[in-house]
Design a protein around this motif. Structure first.
Motif, PDB file in Angstrom:
ATOM      1  N   ILE A  71       0.876  -1.173   0.000  1.00 46.63           N
ATOM      2  CA  ILE A  71       0.000   0.000   0.000  1.00 46.63           C
ATOM      3  C   ILE A  71       0.911   1.219   0.000  1.00 46.63           C
ATOM      4  O   ILE A  71       1.788   1.343   0.859  1.00 46.63           O
ATOM      5  N   ASP A  73       0.610   5.156   0.316  1.00 48.11           N
ATOM      6  CA  ASP A  73      -0.346   6.177   0.743  1.00 48.11           C
ATOM      7  C   ASP A  73       0.308   7.560   0.694  1.00 48.11           C
ATOM      8  O   ASP A  73       1.299   7.804   1.378  1.00 48.11           O
ATOM      9  N   PHE A  89      -3.921   2.655   9.353  1.00 48.42           N
ATOM     10  CA  PHE A  89      -2.861   2.006   8.583  1.00 48.42           C
ATOM     11  C   PHE A  89      -1.834   1.380   9.528  1.00 48.42           C
ATOM     12  O   PHE A  89      -1.305   0.296   9.246  1.00 48.42           O
ATOM     13  N   THR A 149      -4.283   6.700  -2.207  1.00 45.89           N
ATOM     14  CA  THR A 149      -3.632   5.451  -1.836  1.00 45.89           C
ATOM     15  C   THR A 149      -3.690   4.459  -2.991  1.00 45.89           C
ATOM     16  O   THR A 149      -4.725   4.306  -3.630  1.00 45.89           O
ATOM     17  N   ILE A 151      -3.100   0.463  -4.050  1.00 44.46           N
ATOM     18  CA  ILE A 151      -2.989  -0.911  -3.556  1.00 44.46           C
ATOM     19  C   ILE A 151      -2.323  -1.711  -4.669  1.00 44.46           C
ATOM     20  O   ILE A 151      -2.816  -1.739  -5.804  1.00 44.46           O
ATOM     21  N   LYS A 168     -10.697   1.599   7.925  1.00 44.96           N
ATOM     22  CA  LYS A 168      -9.806   0.442   8.051  1.00 44.96           C
ATOM     23  C   LYS A 168     -10.412  -0.807   7.423  1.00 44.96           C
ATOM     24  O   LYS A 168      -9.718  -1.553   6.730  1.00 44.96           O
ATOM     25  N   TYR A 170     -12.316  -1.183   4.919  1.00 47.69           N
ATOM     26  CA  TYR A 170     -12.223  -1.173   3.464  1.00 47.69           C
ATOM     27  C   TYR A 170     -10.881  -1.755   3.015  1.00 47.69           C
ATOM     28  O   TYR A 170     -10.820  -2.637   2.164  1.00 47.69           O
ATOM     29  N   PHE A 171      -9.798  -1.238   3.611  1.00 49.61           N
ATOM     30  CA  PHE A 171      -8.464  -1.721   3.238  1.00 49.61           C
ATOM     31  C   PHE A 171      -8.223  -3.136   3.741  1.00 49.61           C
ATOM     32  O   PHE A 171      -7.578  -3.934   3.072  1.00 49.61           O
ATOM     33  N   LYS A 174      -9.573  -5.606   1.297  1.00 56.12           N
ATOM     34  CA  LYS A 174      -8.702  -5.687   0.112  1.00 56.12           C
ATOM     35  C   LYS A 174      -7.451  -6.502   0.429  1.00 56.12           C
ATOM     36  O   LYS A 174      -7.038  -7.364  -0.353  1.00 56.12           O
TER      37      LYS A 174
END
Length: 182
Positions: A71, A73, A89, A149, A151, A168, A170-171, A174
């Motif tokens: 990631i 960012d 993060f 950000t 990915i 958080k 959401y990421f 992924k």
């Protein structure tokens, strides 16, 4: 057609207002199309072929992270949504670093590198904290807003560009999907 006939009917002020509105609508549609065409597509990130300097002045070779989920960012110390997302993060990194996750925060350092260093220390950022430079700009462009950000999967391919704050969860979804963790 109704808009055009409306413009040509009635008093002069209504015509001017309607014409102004029509021009504004056309300009906004045109701008969004232009932005989409000019959006940076970080081609070299495919293989993580870039370096950056961290807040301590050390050079970080991102190629060393090929084969991991990465990631990247883009943020800065003054950005409210960035400040909200960074602790999340940190949590994600601490939870998934041993499973193949790398996070690299790239600060614009508008208030200077010492301010970024102090911020990373205060926030206990445990992942890579780099400073935006010519190489990252040439590769990723200048994000239109922050946080932005990227990915990147284990094959070094950008799978998603995320603009703005996302929670958080959401990421994490992924990350779990890319790391094949249930």
């Amino acid at each position: 057609m109704q808009l055009i006939s409306f413009i040509f009917q009635g008093d002069k002020m209504r015509k001017i207002a309607a014409l102004s509105l029509a021009l504004l609508l056309m300009a906004s549609v045109g701008c969004s199309g232009e932005t989409a065409k000019k959006a940076a597509i970080p081609a070299d990130a495919k293989n993580l072929n870039f370096t950056m300097v961290d807040v301590n002045g050390a050079t970080i070779n991102m190629r060393e992270n090929f084969g991991k989920v990465v990631i990247v960012d883009f943020w800065d110390t003054w950005c409210g949504p960035c400040r909200k997302g960074i602790p999340e993060f940190v949590e994600l990194y601490n939870s998934y670093k041993d499973k193949g996750l790398v996070i690299a925060g790239v600060a614009f350092a508008r208030q200077g590198t010492p301010a970024v260093k102090k911020f990373t220390d205060d926030m206990k950022i445990s992942y890579i904290s780099g400073i935006f430079n010519q190489e990252t700009q040439a590769l990723f462009g200048s994000p239109p807003s922050i946080p932005t950000t990227y990915i990147i999967n284990q094959q070094g391919e950008i799978v998603e560009k995320v603009v703005g704050y996302h929670p958080k969860s959401y990421f994490e979804d992924k990350i779990k999907g890319l790391l094949k963790i249930s």
